[in-house]
Design an enzyme around this catalytic site. Structure first.
Site, mmCIF file in Angstrom:
data_model
loop_
_atom_site.group_PDB
_atom_site.id
_atom_site.type_symbol
_atom_site.label_atom_id
_atom_site.label_comp_id
_atom_site.label_asym_id
_atom_site.label_seq_id
_atom_site.Cartn_x
_atom_site.Cartn_y
_atom_site.Cartn_z
ATOM 1 C CG ASN A 109 34.436 1.268 107.704
ATOM 2 O OD1 ASN A 109 33.483 1.212 106.927
ATOM 3 N ND2 ASN A 109 34.886 2.402 108.202
ATOM 4 C CB THR A 137 31.467 -2.756 102.291
ATOM 5 O OG1 THR A 137 31.381 -1.513 101.585
ATOM 6 C CG2 THR A 137 32.922 -3.158 102.331
ATOM 7 C CB ILE A 138 28.678 -2.439 97.259
ATOM 8 C CG1 ILE A 138 28.243 -1.053 97.742
ATOM 9 C CG2 ILE A 138 27.569 -3.453 97.460
ATOM 10 C CD1 ILE A 138 27.279 -0.389 96.764
ATOM 11 C CG ASP A 139 31.334 1.894 99.487
ATOM 12 O OD1 ASP A 139 30.581 1.840 98.500
ATOM 13 O OD2 ASP A 139 31.157 2.684 100.436
ATOM 14 N NE ARG A 183 29.528 7.271 102.879
ATOM 15 C CZ ARG A 183 28.485 8.104 102.837
ATOM 16 N NH1 ARG A 183 28.666 9.397 102.946
ATOM 17 N NH2 ARG A 183 27.273 7.622 102.705
ATOM 18 C CD GLU A 238 27.955 7.356 96.594
ATOM 19 O OE1 GLU A 238 26.763 7.498 96.319
ATOM 20 O OE2 GLU A 238 28.357 6.619 97.516
ATOM 21 C CE1 TYR A 294 20.663 3.503 99.033
ATOM 22 C CE2 TYR A 294 19.080 4.976 98.013
ATOM 23 C CZ TYR A 294 20.013 4.723 98.988
ATOM 24 O OH TYR A 294 20.312 5.680 99.918
ATOM 25 C CG LEU A 295 18.347 0.724 90.252
ATOM 26 C CD1 LEU A 295 18.207 0.969 88.754
ATOM 27 C CD2 LEU A 295 17.167 -0.052 90.772
ATOM 28 N NE ARG A 297 21.859 -0.260 99.227
ATOM 29 C CZ ARG A 297 21.831 0.701 100.134
ATOM 30 N NH1 ARG A 297 22.932 1.389 100.374
ATOM 31 N NH2 ARG A 297 20.739 0.990 100.789
#
Lengths: 404, 404
Positions: A109, A137-139, A183, A238, A294-295, A297
């Site tokens: 975004n 985006t992985i989110d 997030r 997280e 970070y693994l 993603r």
């Protein structure tokens, strides 16, 4: 008739396992388009654009592009830079000077917002640039999209990790806390639920940023699960927040990126806090916390087939739309109705996905607030792909009289 | 002629991705042996033995055992319990009472020690029990073995993780610290070096428990790498020690297991300390730390083919040796000389692998102390199996005159 001119493509934001599928898809499609002349890539997002550090993507072989497509992270390099208004003017000048008529921005975004700023600038200056955003985006938090490229593979990693972790915690019982990225949106944490294949499997508790988190409630929840199953695996986003909406992880960091987002990943602080609190508030002695970091993603060899395929297609579609329609926009992924999984790709204005993100719908979160619904699992399953079947011993107890 | 009697098998210590291969191998081989009557498994190692909670492993189908073999962690349940002298007497009584003549203990050096204590007790009491240890440990620290079952798959996870992480850190440059398991031996951390396919690939620095670690030296090393490559990936063993030989991670924990080992995993404390120190000692701003934790030992779908095959075989060999030789011992894996990879399985006394562990040989550690040697890479490669090929753009820069 399509504008004739050069093309520039950049990658931005957090890497994913399939972002290079979008890059390869866009480059290979651009090569088929007579309207597109030179094909440039800029290193590290807007930074490379502002420094005019371009590489010639027509010089890459198809074999290289296919190998890059199957490689995680951002092959061009990425950045978390938000352009200032002055920089938007400079970017526009650079585009104009290099006869760039096609500009592609692969990102989330924040990237859509940057693309929007640049497109507006070009519009005002009377130098039309087709300015298209390619989602990643992985989110999974881009509005208008059923889901976003990158999410399925990260979700697959999370589901596999929780499968292994549940087995591990069952073998050496205690409490295991797994801190997962996301997030503001709990989608990736929710994907942990796909790890379950039997009623007593973990994750037994799923804490999402969409519901307020309380340490007291957490301790009570965990105690109840341990009393029932003898062990407990908790998946924790997280991005969990307290009743006041304040990020719990952000209490431990002062670092923010160019878009004002606090650093949540790349530290075990949240998991360690939760483990410490649990030991202090309960009689449970074996508590472990892992932060996937970070693994999740960028892990090679854990890619969702649907995710790879769709990431490729949004790159292709963005180039086709830019050539056909010019202007600006993004490509969104919509799921087809019906039982069989399928998607369609549609153009939408940049403003529709820029700035605000979306969160998990209420229909995906169980009333308890620490569980997902069957609708959520049905939504997630095709995005992640088939998971391995796990074996378990039947475990017929030997009767004491037989033993004696 | 082989003793006739019942068999009991247990799993102990930290789970691995292939420990159930050993279990399935031992059970399926035992079913072929006429000397072996009932085949029992005890839940959670010695705990299940002392509580006499046995399951009947003849009631498991071959299909279930094959599915279990391909499933990570310990299907019987594990424990970190070291038996007291009184418990050794009780275990022996239990074995005798249930006519158990074959006792198998799948585990690491602590398990071999426990097996040794039990075997000695049986010997003194004049009730012979064939007491065999089946090796497993991701730490790869069992003496006498070229390598141990479980290590190859964990090493494969580490190598894949570092491949992805290097790509991630190259895309969004900064410093990345990856904390890897291995209490006293650096083998698993060394396996991170297999991630490299090009000269500038990470890990750029590898810190092992075999060499003293200094924060000042670490900061200087990282600064030098950043100056050279623009980013730095460091692989750090959880077992690193200071000049005095004191564990750096153990400064942050007070928890110890039944064998007196401090908790090192399941917390991000070491990674976070290193990140904090690096920020304090250098001008580097983007520093991230991930602690791989339990993922590296129990991740499904990341299994080394050689590791799975060898884990199966040590289970089979232990049963054959127990039936053929009785007495007690362990099965060790020796590498055949020559260029093609191959191993042989040999019996050794329990005392040869119990208690003390082995460390990385000096020949595997480069003079700098933060790098491994080509001999180390040659040793590791066949254990991990083929790794994916990563693509990289040729990246031909566009000349400024072309651009203008």
């Amino acid at each position: 008739m399509a504008m004739s001119g050069n093309m520039l493509i950049v990658q931005s934001g957090g890497p994913t396992a399939v972002i290079n599928q979008s890059l390869a898809g866009a480059i290979l499609e651009a090569r088929k388009q007579p309207a597109i002349q030179a094909i440039y890539g800029a290193a590290h997002g807007l930074k490379g654009v502002l420094e005019e550090r371009f590489i010639d993507l027509r010089r890459e072989t198809k074999a290289t592009l296919e190998a890059v497509a199957a490689t995680p992270a951002a092959a061009l390099g990425s950045a978390r830079k938000k352009p200032t208004p002055e920089e938007c003017v400079r970017v526009f000048d650079i585009l104009k000077r290099h006869a760039i008529r096609y500009f592609f921005y692969i990102g989330g975004n924040d990237s859509a917002e940057s693309a929007h700023l640049i497109a507006e600038n070009a519009g005002r200056a009377g130098y039309p640039v087709a300015c298209w955003h390619i989602p990643k985006t992985i989110d999974n938090d881009l509005r208008e999209n059923d889901h976003t490229p990158g999410f399925g593979s990260a979700a697959r990693f999370v589901a596999l990790a929780l499968m292994g972790d549940t087995l591990d915690c069952r073998a050496l019982p205690g409490v295991k806390i797994d801190v997962i990225m996301g997030r503001h949106a709990g989608f990736l944490t929710a994907a942990s639920a796909l790890a379950r294949t039997r009623p007593d499997d973990g994750p037994h508790l799923i804490y999402l940023p969409e519901r307020p988190f309380s340490l007291a409630r957490f301790a009570a929840d965990v105690e109840a699960v341990v009393a029932r199953h003898g062990f407990c695996v908790a998946a924790v986003s997280e991005g969990i927040v307290d009743e006041a909406g304040e990020s719990i992880a952000a209490r431990f960091t002062t670092e923010v990126d160019g878009h004002g987002n606090a650093q949540l990943s790349g530290t075990g602080a949240l998991g360690d806090l939760l483990a410490r609190e649990l030991k202090a508030r309960t009689a449970i002695t074996r508590v472990r916390a892992d932060t996937f970091g970070y693994l999740q993603r960028s892990f090679p060899a854990v890619v969702s087939p649907a995710d790879a395929r769709e990431a490729r297609r949004v790159g292709i579609e963005a180039v086709r739309l830019a050539v056909k329609k010019g202007g600006s926009g993004t490509v969104v992924i919509r799921r087809k109705p019906g039982r069989a999984y399928g998607v369609v790709y549609q153009p939408r204005p940049l403003a529709a996905v820029a700035k605000e993100t979306r969160r998990m719908p209420d229909a995906f979160i169980a009333e308890s607030g620490c569980e997902v619904t069957p609708a959520c699992l049905a939504y997630l399953r095709p995005l992640v792909g088939p998971l391995p079947r796990l074996g378990r011993l039947k475990g017929v107890p030997v009767k004491q009289e037989t033993l004696a």
